[in-house]
Design a protein around this motif. Structure first.
Motif, mmCIF file in Angstrom:
data_model
loop_
_atom_site.group_PDB
_atom_site.id
_atom_site.type_symbol
_atom_site.label_atom_id
_atom_site.label_comp_id
_atom_site.label_asym_id
_atom_site.label_seq_id
_atom_site.Cartn_x
_atom_site.Cartn_y
_atom_site.Cartn_z
ATOM 1 N N SER A 217 74.372 45.089 102.320
ATOM 2 C CA SER A 217 74.739 44.099 103.341
ATOM 3 C C SER A 217 73.930 44.302 104.607
ATOM 4 O O SER A 217 73.465 43.328 105.239
ATOM 5 C CB SER A 217 76.239 44.209 103.645
ATOM 6 O OG SER A 217 76.613 43.265 104.625
ATOM 7 N N PRO B 250 76.271 37.653 87.233
ATOM 8 C CA PRO B 250 77.710 37.434 87.431
ATOM 9 C C PRO B 250 78.540 37.611 86.172
ATOM 10 O O PRO B 250 79.765 37.746 86.255
ATOM 11 C CB PRO B 250 77.772 35.985 87.934
ATOM 12 C CG PRO B 250 76.520 35.344 87.427
ATOM 13 C CD PRO B 250 75.486 36.427 87.452
ATOM 14 N N ARG C 203 76.893 42.515 91.392
ATOM 15 C CA ARG C 203 77.471 41.175 91.504
ATOM 16 C C ARG C 203 77.810 40.858 92.959
ATOM 17 O O ARG C 203 77.520 39.759 93.461
ATOM 18 C CB ARG C 203 78.726 41.044 90.639
ATOM 19 C CG ARG C 203 78.476 41.055 89.152
ATOM 20 C CD ARG C 203 79.681 40.474 88.390
ATOM 21 N NE ARG C 203 80.928 41.060 88.841
ATOM 22 C CZ ARG C 203 81.466 42.174 88.329
ATOM 23 N NH1 ARG C 203 80.842 42.811 87.353
ATOM 24 N NH2 ARG C 203 82.611 42.636 88.775
ATOM 25 N N ALA C 204 78.417 41.814 93.639
ATOM 26 C CA ALA C 204 78.786 41.610 95.043
ATOM 27 C C ALA C 204 77.557 41.394 95.908
ATOM 28 O O ALA C 204 77.560 40.560 96.827
ATOM 29 C CB ALA C 204 79.588 42.803 95.545
ATOM 30 N N THR C 205 76.478 42.115 95.618
ATOM 31 C CA THR C 205 75.250 41.964 96.404
ATOM 32 C C THR C 205 74.635 40.589 96.204
ATOM 33 O O THR C 205 74.183 39.951 97.170
ATOM 34 C CB THR C 205 74.242 43.062 96.033
ATOM 35 O OG1 THR C 205 74.814 44.343 96.335
ATOM 36 C CG2 THR C 205 72.942 42.892 96.807
ATOM 37 N N GLU C 206 74.606 40.117 94.967
ATOM 38 C CA GLU C 206 74.077 38.767 94.729
ATOM 39 C C GLU C 206 74.881 37.733 95.508
ATOM 40 O O GLU C 206 74.313 36.783 96.071
ATOM 41 C CB GLU C 206 74.085 38.446 93.229
ATOM 42 C CG GLU C 206 73.001 39.165 92.444
ATOM 43 C CD GLU C 206 72.777 38.550 91.069
ATOM 44 O OE1 GLU C 206 73.400 37.503 90.770
ATOM 45 O OE2 GLU C 206 71.959 39.097 90.295
ATOM 46 N N GLU C 207 76.186 37.899 95.562
ATOM 47 C CA GLU C 207 77.028 36.961 96.320
ATOM 48 C C GLU C 207 76.674 36.990 97.803
ATOM 49 O O GLU C 207 76.615 35.942 98.466
ATOM 50 C CB GLU C 207 78.499 37.305 96.106
ATOM 51 C CG GLU C 207 78.996 37.014 94.694
ATOM 52 C CD GLU C 207 80.382 37.580 94.427
ATOM 53 O OE1 GLU C 207 80.968 38.163 95.371
ATOM 54 O OE2 GLU C 207 80.872 37.442 93.289
ATOM 55 N N LEU D 42 73.342 35.138 98.295
ATOM 56 C CA LEU D 42 73.535 33.688 98.222
ATOM 57 C C LEU D 42 74.184 33.160 99.501
ATOM 58 O O LEU D 42 73.793 32.123 100.039
ATOM 59 C CB LEU D 42 74.380 33.332 97.008
ATOM 60 C CG LEU D 42 73.729 33.538 95.638
ATOM 61 C CD1 LEU D 42 74.751 33.335 94.529
ATOM 62 C CD2 LEU D 42 72.548 32.593 95.456
ATOM 63 N N ALA D 43 75.165 33.881 100.018
ATOM 64 C CA ALA D 43 75.857 33.454 101.233
ATOM 65 C C ALA D 43 74.948 33.507 102.453
ATOM 66 O O ALA D 43 75.142 32.759 103.418
ATOM 67 C CB ALA D 43 77.092 34.316 101.459
#
Length: 293
Positions: A87, A110, A121-125, A128-129
């Motif tokens: 992050s 995902p 998965r959390a990092t890709e989200e 994207l955000a």
């Protein structure tokens, strides 16, 4: 504008830089984000710019990126801390307005349903955000994840796993590095996701046979229960939390989660991926040279 590689002194990061240089990218157009300036001295000697920063110290990341940079963020290796680390890197890249943000995730993205995939998965989200122009490099298994543990296999004549007859479509780490270099130097890779894996999926029976062929020893595959595997790993000194992750990965292998062969990796690098047996043969030779030395 530079091509920026984070974690550049790690095994994958250094291979990416070598591949960029081999592709003709001038050293002066490559930047390496590293924690340890002394460890990165060989990169500086090549003319590569060093940008000193630490995933665990967000304030150091402010100078890691420039507007227009093409960035490869290699995922951190501290399982359990990676979402916060990643992050901070994403925030710094967004603030700098980089032109591309490539991330080394995990095969399946995902849909990957095993513990090691959670932080990916959390990092890709988060990416994207952020709105960053992204490239997801969903790396499958490195064959070196297994050949790096050859010493006990050769000593005991056995490959141990709780993956049953599951198959792994692994490739050499250098193959994944070549794919990263391809998307950092090519066009048409923005806002794209690639499922990267070897051309052929192998079983642990086949892996044991490859080690036997390369070593000239009898090597057997022993399929064990998850509980037995966990006991062996912790008994060998592997910390319990990491041992549990390894056992869970093998269960994912049994479910076919690391067996996908999309062909994306071979297409990106413009050649077939490195066969498992080739990496095994090289690793056995290296292990023997090391023990002889």
């Amino acid at each position: 504008m530079s091509i920026v590689v984070t974690g550049a002194t790690g095994a994958l990061g250094r291979l990416v830089i070598d591949e960029l240089l081999a592709r003709g990218v001038p050293a002066g157009e490559i930047a390496a984000v590293v924690r340890d300036k002394e460890k990165a001295a060989p990169l500086a000697a090549l003319g590569i710019e060093l940008r000193i920063a630490d995933y665990n110290a967000p304030e150091t990341l402010a100078g890691a990126f420039r507007s227009g940079d093409r960035v490869l963020m290699i995922s951190g290796n501290e399982v359990g801390r990676r979402v916060a680390q990643h992050s901070a890197v994403i925030d710094a890249a967004k603030a700098a307005a980089v032109a591309q943000f490539a991330y080394t995730g995990i095969l399946g993205g995902p849909d990957a349903d095993f513990d090691l995939a959670d932080e990916h998965r959390a990092t890709e989200e988060l990416i994207l955000a952020s709105g960053l122009p992204y490239t997801f490099l969903r790396n499958g298994w490195y064959t070196e994840n297994h050949t790096g543990n050859l010493a006990p296999v050769l000593a005991h004549g056995a490959v141990l796993s709780n993956a049953g007859e599951g198959r792994v479509a692994s490739a050499a780490r250098a193959d994944y590095a070549a794919a990263a270099a391809a998307v950092l130097t090519g066009e048409g890779h923005l806002d794209a996701a690639y499922e990267l894996s070897g051309d052929t999926a192998w079983s642990f029976t086949e892996y044991a046979a490859a080690v036997a062929e390369a070593s000239g020893q009898e090597i057997a595959y022993h399929a064990v229960t998850p509980e037995a595997h966990l006991s062996v790993l912790t008994g060998a000194g592997v910390p319990a939390p990491f041992a549990e992750i390894l056992v869970d990965v093998d269960l994912a292998v049994e479910r076919g989660r690391l067996a996908g062969t999309s062909g994306d990796l071979a297409r990106l690098i413009g050649r077939p991926t490195t066969p498992m047996a080739v990496t095994v043969t090289e690793a056995v030779a290296s292990a023997r040279a090391g023990s002889a030395g």
